[in-house]
Design a protein around this motif. Structure first.
Motif, PDB file in Angstrom:
ATOM      1  N   ASN A 140      -9.892  -7.942  -5.252  1.00 15.02           N
ATOM      2  CA  ASN A 140     -10.157  -8.703  -4.037  1.00 15.02           C
ATOM      3  C   ASN A 140     -11.648  -8.938  -3.802  1.00 15.02           C
ATOM      4  O   ASN A 140     -12.052  -9.983  -3.286  1.00 15.02           O
ATOM      5  N   ILE A 141     -12.450  -8.000  -4.217  1.00 15.83           N
ATOM      6  CA  ILE A 141     -13.903  -8.225  -4.099  1.00 15.83           C
ATOM      7  C   ILE A 141     -14.311  -9.379  -5.021  1.00 15.83           C
ATOM      8  O   ILE A 141     -15.096 -10.249  -4.650  1.00 15.83           O
ATOM      9  N   VAL A 142     -13.730  -9.394  -6.211  1.00 16.93           N
ATOM     10  CA  VAL A 142     -14.051 -10.486  -7.153  1.00 16.93           C
ATOM     11  C   VAL A 142     -13.586 -11.819  -6.563  1.00 16.93           C
ATOM     12  O   VAL A 142     -14.335 -12.804  -6.530  1.00 16.93           O
ATOM     13  N   GLY A 157     -20.916  -4.365   3.756  1.00 16.17           N
ATOM     14  CA  GLY A 157     -20.707  -2.911   3.743  1.00 16.17           C
ATOM     15  C   GLY A 157     -19.524  -2.526   2.875  1.00 16.17           C
ATOM     16  O   GLY A 157     -18.956  -1.449   3.058  1.00 16.17           O
ATOM     17  N   ASP A 158     -19.134  -3.382   1.920  1.00 13.36           N
ATOM     18  CA  ASP A 158     -17.981  -3.065   1.067  1.00 13.36           C
ATOM     19  C   ASP A 158     -18.189  -1.772   0.304  1.00 13.36           C
ATOM     20  O   ASP A 158     -19.292  -1.448  -0.131  1.00 13.36           O
ATOM     21  N   ASN A 159     -17.053  -1.106   0.090  1.00 16.52           N
ATOM     22  CA  ASN A 159     -17.064   0.181  -0.584  1.00 16.52           C
ATOM     23  C   ASN A 159     -15.812   0.181  -1.458  1.00 16.52           C
ATOM     24  O   ASN A 159     -14.716   0.002  -0.949  1.00 16.52           O
ATOM     25  N   LEU A 160     -15.983   0.318  -2.750  1.00 15.00           N
ATOM     26  CA  LEU A 160     -14.892   0.044  -3.682  1.00 15.00           C
ATOM     27  C   LEU A 160     -13.609   0.818  -3.354  1.00 15.00           C
ATOM     28  O   LEU A 160     -13.633   2.043  -3.221  1.00 15.00           O
ATOM     29  N   SER A 161     -12.530   0.046  -3.174  1.00 18.16           N
ATOM     30  CA  SER A 161     -11.181   0.580  -2.945  1.00 18.16           C
ATOM     31  C   SER A 161     -10.998   1.363  -1.655  1.00 18.16           C
ATOM     32  O   SER A 161     -10.057   2.132  -1.501  1.00 18.16           O
ATOM     33  N   THR A 175      -3.246  -6.131  -2.206  1.00 24.32           N
ATOM     34  CA  THR A 175      -4.372  -5.457  -2.845  1.00 24.32           C
ATOM     35  C   THR A 175      -4.898  -6.278  -4.031  1.00 24.32           C
ATOM     36  O   THR A 175      -5.941  -5.993  -4.584  1.00 24.32           O
ATOM     37  N   ARG A 176      -4.096  -7.286  -4.431  1.00 21.16           N
ATOM     38  CA  ARG A 176      -4.529  -8.100  -5.560  1.00 21.16           C
ATOM     39  C   ARG A 176      -4.090  -9.536  -5.306  1.00 21.16           C
ATOM     40  O   ARG A 176      -2.939  -9.897  -5.573  1.00 21.16           O
ATOM     41  N   PHE A 197     -10.316 -14.490   5.041  1.00 20.66           N
ATOM     42  CA  PHE A 197     -11.343 -14.250   6.060  1.00 20.66           C
ATOM     43  C   PHE A 197     -12.674 -13.873   5.416  1.00 20.66           C
ATOM     44  O   PHE A 197     -13.735 -14.382   5.770  1.00 20.66           O
ATOM     45  N   ARG A 198     -12.609 -12.989   4.445  1.00 14.12           N
ATOM     46  CA  ARG A 198     -13.853 -12.533   3.812  1.00 14.12           C
ATOM     47  C   ARG A 198     -14.543 -13.683   3.069  1.00 14.12           C
ATOM     48  O   ARG A 198     -15.757 -13.786   3.048  1.00 14.12           O
TER      49      ARG A 198
END
Ligand code: ATP
Ligand code: MG
Length: 378
Positions: A291-293, A278-282, A345-346, A255-256
């Motif tokens: 997942n951000i990567v 608005g991502d905020n690490l973990s 999470t990964r 989705f992201r």
């Protein structure tokens, strides 16, 4: 008529760009105050605004303009006698036991600041049973002596800081209506960006979105972003595609990636230079480093994440200060809630790209973009 002395912040540092920054600030002040702004003068880097209407309203509008470090509601006196007379009248209404004068000579041939402090201090000490206290005065009187007049007031108020909206180009901010993304959009505007909002909705149609908390949140942000647009896209094409198969735990990242790609397409077409989230690490599964990567890998455009290193409490403090918190926590049918169950999470990038092909997400993206609705501010 109300009078405000306005002190720009970082503008003063901006060297050759300063004129450009200042003109943008003046335009934004005119937009924020609208018809109530009667007159606007400049003394050096400071502005003197003359404003009609209620003081609370004017102060609240001034607090929303980026590029202002502080401002004060001031009185004007034409000469020394007038200054003393006005001060005496006003001080009679105030209760205080100790005071300090902070006078400044702004390029006039008159007395130095220190001499003005002494002269006014003596004058007040004679007429009122009060003492000078330079450390912790109960009342501080600020006096600026300009060539044409004195301006005095009893305290600065903090401005919104940052840089005038419009000096840093346009960005497109992915806006969920949760607590974080409104703060992210605000912080980008605070660095001078024009920020438009892109929202994916799980409701049936755009009209229902405009009857939800999304609209008041958009209006609230507009106070700071001046004249932004809200772009609405349906979540349904994505959801229909992933519903064809049992959940794999990859849905959130899919989705992201999907929304970033939609954002990039709109951005390229409409001149936005970067995307914002608005991502905020973990904070949640979709926001682990892995997942951000994996999410960002799908677009070429820079993705800014102004909240990445904040604590949740710091984000909430910002949301409260901006006034978005109470709106953000209102119930709403959130897209992420529909895909967030058992999120990995990964994720494995190869598996993700394979799934995207199998699910024909490119086709879903085209049909999403066909349903773009743009809501403008006014
Ligand atoms: P928020 O409080 O901003 O909703 P969150 O902590 O709930 O963030 P996620 O739901 O994983 O975290 O969303 C992370 C970011 O992805 C959001 O800050 C926003 O930028 C973007 N995003 C999520 N859902 C949407 C949506 N429906 N429309 C547009 N952007 C979204
Ligand atoms: Mg959310």
């Amino acid at each position: 008529m109300l009078k405000f002395l306005v002190s720009p912040g970082e503008l003063v540092l901006k060297g050759r760009n300063r004129g450009f920054f200042e003109r943008q600030l003046d335009r934004n002040l005119r937009l924020a105050l609208g018809k109530s702004l009667y007159r606007q003068d400049r003394f050096g880097s400071r502005r003197l605004l003359q404003v009609d209407g209620k003081i609370e309203e004017a102060q609240s509008r001034l607090r929303s303009v980026f590029g202002i470090s502080r401002f004060a509601s001031v009185n004007k006196a034409d000469n020394w006698d007038d200054l003393k007379k006005q001060l005496k009248n006003i001080l009679q209404e105030k209760s205080f036991r100790t005071f300090a004068i902070r006078a400044k000579n702004k390029d006039t041939k008159g007395l130095s600041g220190q001499k003005m402090n002494e002269r006014l201090g003596n004058f007040i000490g004679k007429d009122f049973p009060v003492k000078v206290d330079l450390e912790k005065p109960e009342l501080t009187i600020y006096v600026d002596h300009y060539p044409h007049a004195f301006y005095f007031h009893f305290g600065w108020q903090q401005g919104a800081g940052g840089l005038p909206v419009g000096i840093s180009g346009q960005v497109l901010s992915l806006f969920s209506g949760g607590i974080d993304s409104p703060v992210a959009a605000y912080l980008m505007a605070r660095r001078g960006c024009r920020v438009d909002l892109l929202h994916f909705y799980a409701l049936d149609n755009a009209e229902s979105v405009l009857a939800s908390k999304i609209k008041p949140l958009f209006h609230l942000l507009q106070r700071y972003t001046v004249s932004s647009q809200l772009i609405l896209l349906p979540y349904a094409p994505f959801y229909q595609a992933i519903r064809q198969r049992p959940p794999t735990g990859n849905e959130v990242v899919l989705f992201r990636r999907f929304i970033l790609r939609a954002g990039e397409r709109l951005a390229v077409k409409n001149g936005y230079r970067a995307l914002v989230t608005g991502d905020n690490l973990s904070q949640v599964a979709s926001q682990t480093l892995a997942n951000i990567v994996a999410t960002t890998e799908t677009v070429k455009m820079p993705v800014f994440r102004p909240l990445i290193g904040f604590d949740k409490k710091e984000i909430i403090d910002w949301a409260r200060r901006i006034g978005s918190y109470e709106l953000s926590i209102r119930p709403y049918q959130d897209c992420c809630a529909l895909v967030q169950k058992h999120a990995k999470t990964r994720v494995n990038l190869a598996a993700i790209t394979k799934e995207e092909k199998q699910l024909k997400l490119e086709k879903a993206l085209t049909s999403t973009l066909e349903k773009t609705v743009v809501v403008s501010g006014n």
